[in-house]
Design an enzyme around this catalytic site. Structure first.
Site, PDB file in Angstrom:
ATOM      1  N   HIS A 285       0.694  -1.273  -0.034  1.00 61.60           N
ATOM      2  CA  HIS A 285      -0.020   0.010   0.022  1.00 61.60           C
ATOM      3  C   HIS A 285       0.827   1.395   0.062  1.00 61.60           C
ATOM      4  O   HIS A 285       0.769   1.969  -0.959  1.00 61.60           O
ATOM      5  CB  HIS A 285      -1.011   0.107   1.309  1.00 61.60           C
ATOM      6  N   HIS A 324      -1.170   0.715 -12.468  1.00 59.02           N
ATOM      7  CA  HIS A 324      -2.076   0.937 -11.417  1.00 59.02           C
ATOM      8  C   HIS A 324      -3.239   0.060 -11.679  1.00 59.02           C
ATOM      9  O   HIS A 324      -3.703   0.047 -12.567  1.00 59.02           O
ATOM     10  CB  HIS A 324      -2.538   2.662 -11.334  1.00 59.02           C
ATOM     11  N   ASP A 380       3.441   7.285  -7.250  1.00 59.81           N
ATOM     12  CA  ASP A 380       4.940   6.902  -6.488  1.00 59.81           C
ATOM     13  C   ASP A 380       6.017   7.321  -7.512  1.00 59.81           C
ATOM     14  O   ASP A 380       7.060   7.233  -7.038  1.00 59.81           O
ATOM     15  CB  ASP A 380       4.801   5.754  -5.887  1.00 59.81           C
TER      16      ASP A 380
HETATM   17  N1  ACO Z   1       6.014  -3.134 -15.021  1.00 58.93           N
HETATM   18  C1  ACO Z   1       6.120  -4.113 -15.936  1.00 58.93           C
HETATM   19  N2  ACO Z   1       4.992  -4.639 -16.025  1.00 58.93           N
HETATM   20  C2  ACO Z   1       3.714  -4.377 -15.603  1.00 58.93           C
HETATM   21  C3  ACO Z   1       3.603  -3.410 -14.741  1.00 58.93           C
HETATM   22  C4  ACO Z   1       4.828  -2.742 -14.026  1.00 58.93           C
HETATM   23  N3  ACO Z   1       5.103  -1.811 -13.143  1.00 58.93           N
HETATM   24  N4  ACO Z   1       2.533  -3.388 -14.024  1.00 58.93           N
HETATM   25  C5  ACO Z   1       1.921  -4.032 -14.700  1.00 58.93           C
HETATM   26  N5  ACO Z   1       2.551  -4.662 -15.807  1.00 58.93           N
HETATM   27  C6  ACO Z   1       2.127  -5.740 -16.870  1.00 58.93           C
HETATM   28  C7  ACO Z   1       1.702  -6.951 -16.185  1.00 58.93           C
HETATM   29  O1  ACO Z   1       2.784  -8.049 -16.074  1.00 58.93           O
HETATM   30  C8  ACO Z   1       0.757  -7.645 -17.106  1.00 58.93           C
HETATM   31  O2  ACO Z   1       1.292  -8.029 -18.443  1.00 58.93           O
HETATM   32  P1  ACO Z   1       0.693  -9.094 -19.088  1.00 58.93           P
HETATM   33  O3  ACO Z   1      -0.897  -8.960 -19.478  1.00 58.93           O
HETATM   34  O4  ACO Z   1       1.465  -9.366 -20.430  1.00 58.93           O
HETATM   35  O5  ACO Z   1       0.879 -10.270 -18.126  1.00 58.93           O
HETATM   36  C9  ACO Z   1      -0.243  -6.340 -17.389  1.00 58.93           C
HETATM   37  O6  ACO Z   1       0.915  -5.096 -17.442  1.00 58.93           O
HETATM   38  C10 ACO Z   1      -1.496  -5.972 -16.731  1.00 58.93           C
HETATM   39  O7  ACO Z   1      -0.938  -5.778 -15.326  1.00 58.93           O
HETATM   40  P2  ACO Z   1      -1.888  -6.296 -14.028  1.00 58.93           P
HETATM   41  O8  ACO Z   1      -0.814  -7.106 -13.312  1.00 58.93           O
HETATM   42  O9  ACO Z   1      -3.099  -6.964 -14.519  1.00 58.93           O
HETATM   43  O10 ACO Z   1      -2.118  -5.008 -13.317  1.00 58.93           O
HETATM   44  P3  ACO Z   1      -2.879  -4.872 -11.847  1.00 58.93           P
HETATM   45  O11 ACO Z   1      -3.640  -3.941 -11.921  1.00 58.93           O
HETATM   46  O12 ACO Z   1      -2.839  -6.088 -11.305  1.00 58.93           O
HETATM   47  O13 ACO Z   1      -1.356  -4.513 -11.138  1.00 58.93           O
HETATM   48  C11 ACO Z   1       0.006  -2.802 -10.093  1.00 58.93           C
HETATM   49  C12 ACO Z   1      -1.305  -2.883 -10.766  1.00 58.93           C
HETATM   50  C13 ACO Z   1       0.063  -3.792  -8.668  1.00 58.93           C
HETATM   51  C14 ACO Z   1       0.109  -1.332  -9.588  1.00 58.93           C
HETATM   52  C15 ACO Z   1       1.170  -3.004 -11.045  1.00 58.93           C
HETATM   53  O14 ACO Z   1       0.938  -2.122 -12.113  1.00 58.93           O
HETATM   54  C16 ACO Z   1       2.568  -2.906 -10.463  1.00 58.93           C
HETATM   55  O15 ACO Z   1       3.179  -3.707  -9.813  1.00 58.93           O
HETATM   56  N6  ACO Z   1       3.241  -1.482 -10.651  1.00 58.93           N
HETATM   57  C17 ACO Z   1       4.472  -1.437  -9.932  1.00 58.93           C
HETATM   58  C18 ACO Z   1       4.470  -1.134  -8.519  1.00 58.93           C
HETATM   59  C19 ACO Z   1       3.819   0.222  -8.233  1.00 58.93           C
HETATM   60  O16 ACO Z   1       4.213   1.358  -8.659  1.00 58.93           O
HETATM   61  N7  ACO Z   1       2.824   0.349  -7.283  1.00 58.93           N
HETATM   62  C20 ACO Z   1       2.171   1.447  -6.875  1.00 58.93           C
HETATM   63  C21 ACO Z   1       0.815   1.734  -7.158  1.00 58.93           C
HETATM   64  S1  ACO Z   1       0.263   3.447  -6.824  1.00 58.93           S
HETATM   65  C22 ACO Z   1      -0.236   3.371  -5.283  1.00 58.93           C
HETATM   66  O17 ACO Z   1      -0.454   2.141  -4.683  1.00 58.93           O
HETATM   67  C23 ACO Z   1      -0.228   4.621  -4.454  1.00 58.93           C
END
Ligand code: ACO
Length: 466
Positions: A285, A324, A380
């Site tokens: 989070h 996100h 972030d």
């Molecule tokens: N880097 C590389 N690939 C990514 C990233 C990333 N940061 N985020 C998503 N993807 C890819 C996934 O691998 C997936 O690819 P695929 O379809 O080929 O398998 C696709 O994009 C869709 O991603 P999901 O996992 O469905 O996205 P989800 O909504 O579940 O995840 C999350 C969101 C957890 C924020 C993710 O984007 C992530 O891990 N980001 C990095 C961590 C981050 O910055 N978190 C802060 C969020 S903001 C906040 O909380 C205040």
């Protein structure tokens, strides 16, 4: 209201009712069809309960771990359109609030639903400013923490402890008590946060300074040394105030859900907000900006960005600060933060990590791999760089997040208490364990010879110097 019909009736009805705001559900176990009302794009989970195979059947439930497709409340506080990258508080776009408002005014807006008049704002700011001190016993409580206690753990305890100092806050329907709890929480959380930081450095705590505004006072409580009065750089105070606005509320996120869930037991607001602090403590989070800084340091220089992005595409790395769950477009908060980076660096030492971040962003936004997956910078991506420029250590990032989010938690807690549809939060479960087993006396139990004990100890955490 849902109704039960025979298959034939429903087939006729479904033709006649085309365009109706209902959902026809066929239970293939019985052949019965049910009409569920659709309101605001949702069906009521309780309407499923009438779907039974027999009279003594409990009825159908929905299964939604982590509430990924379940609305738990009605709320008029924060609107997010993730596809279009829109964030509004009480209908006001976040861009306008950051440009024209202050954090305390936004806190008022979130709490009461309207922008304040001049007189209302003056009273609100006066009240918050004059409740920033904490009881000396809270200070004494903090002094009992170990020298290397995590400041978020200290904040969590401090906010929980506040409930014992203001026992009348348990009268949650008394408007005066509610108002005072809102004021005290918004006023005192920065004081607790700064005390926790000073504790980690072994420095004396700095008392609030009523001549400074909200963000300035927080910087003073963090950084004041021997000077009689701390004078923060206005560019840094403004950037911090904008960061506070950006983090004030974000609808039903994990910590807000925790505040509502715990608050639904009608506990006092300090205890409910402590639950929010606990949820924010978790790395999923509040911890992503710290991960961004670690990633940027690993990349080392802007020249290494193409190689790093290749590793991301090969799924060997994750591009932290991108993507996100809700925003499938540029996070509007990231766009705003970016505008303050130059101001901050004018007033502080330049942080070369920003060049790596900018190169990453430029190249990722130009690459189908990221745009096809709707991966854009989130809040972030740049916030950690700014906090670092303000000389705020990474352990404090989540604590700083908690300061403005307190107003969102308070607003959501109040809204929940006024919502006649809300009850004590109590989800259902799908039971997967054994049933109806007879107790086996100890001397008759068979089992593996290996004794089950705690797992092997991990090496002790590296301690920082005193
Ligand atoms: N880097 C590389 N690939 C990514 C990233 C990333 N940061 N985020 C998503 N993807 C890819 C996934 O691998 C997936 O690819 P695929 O379809 O080929 O398998 C696709 O994009 C869709 O991603 P999901 O996992 O469905 O996205 P989800 O909504 O579940 O995840 C999350 C969101 C957890 C924020 C993710 O984007 C992530 O891990 N980001 C990095 C961590 C981050 O910055 N978190 C802060 C969020 S903001 C906040 O909380 C205040």
């Amino acid at each position: 209201m849902a109704t039960t019909e025979t298959t034939e009736q429903a087939q006729r009805g479904s033709v006649a009712a085309e365009g109706a705001q209902t959902l026809s559900v066929t239970d293939n176990r019985t052949g019965k069809i049910y009409e569920l009302e659709i309101t605001d794009g949702t069906v009521r989970g309780m309407d499923l309960r009438q779907i039974k195979v027999a009279d003594d059947d409990f009825g159908l439930m929905s299964y939604d771990p982590a509430f990924t497709n379940t609305a738990s409340c009605r709320s008029a506080i924060t609107f997010i359109d993730g596809e279009r990258g829109i964030l509004q508080h009480r209908g006001y776009p976040i861009e306008q609030l950051c440009e024209q408002s202050t954090y305390l005014e936004v806190a008022y807006l979130l709490t009461f639903g309207e922008l304040p008049t001049q007189a209302q704002l003056e009273r609100w700011v006066f009240d918050v400013t004059h409740h920033t001190f904490v009881h000396e016993d809270i200070k004494n409580l903090f002094e009992t923490f170990r020298y290397d206690a995590h400041p978020m753990g200290m904040l969590l305890s401090g906010v929980g402890a506040l409930s014992t100092f203001y026992p009348d806050a348990k009268h949650i329907d008394d408007p005066e008590e509610r108002y005072m709890a809102a004021i005290r929480l918004i006023a005192k959380v920065p004081t607790l946060a700064a005390f926790a930081y000073r504790h980690s450095l072994g420095l004396p705590y700095v008392y609030p300074d009523n001549d400074l505004d909200y963000a300035e006072n927080f910087l003073s409580m963090l950084f004041k040394k021997t000077e009689l009065s701390y004078e923060p750089d206005p560019r840094l105070a403004k950037a911090l105030d904008v960061l506070f606005i950006l983090h004030a509320d974000h609808e039903q996120n994990c910590s807000t859900n925790a505040v509502r869930g715990v608050g639904s037991s009608q506990v006092d607001p300090y205890s409910a907000v402590a639950a929010g602090v606990a949820a924010l403590y978790g790395p999923l989070h509040g911890g992503a900006n710290e991960a961004v800084l670690r990633m940027l340091r690993r990349i080392e220089s802007a020249d290494n960005v193409p190689d790093f992005l290749e590793q991301v595409k090969n799924r060997e790395e994750r591009l932290m600060g991108f993507g996100h769950r809700v925003y499938k477009n540029y996070d509007p908060r990231a766009r705003i933060i970016k505008q303050y980076i130059d101001d901050v660096f004018e007033a502080t030492e330049y942080n070369p990590l920003v060049e790596i971040a900018q190169e990453l962003e430029k190249r990722a936004l130009d690459d189908d791999y990221f745009t096809d997956r709707k991966l854009y910078p989130n809040v972030d991506f740049y916030s950690g760089i700014i906090y670092e420029a303000l000389q705020i250590p990474t352990e404090m990032f989540t604590v700083i997040f908690a300061i403005p989010r307190t107003s969102g938690w308070v607003a959501q807690w109040m809204e929940m208490n006024d919502d006649s549809e809300q009850k004590i939060a109590r989800p259902r479960q799908i039971y997967t364990g054994d049933r109806d087993r007879d107790y086996v006396p100890l001397d008759q139990r068979d089992g593996p010879e290996k004794i089950t004990g705690p797992p092997a100890r991990r090496p002790k955490r590296q301690r920082r110097g005193a």
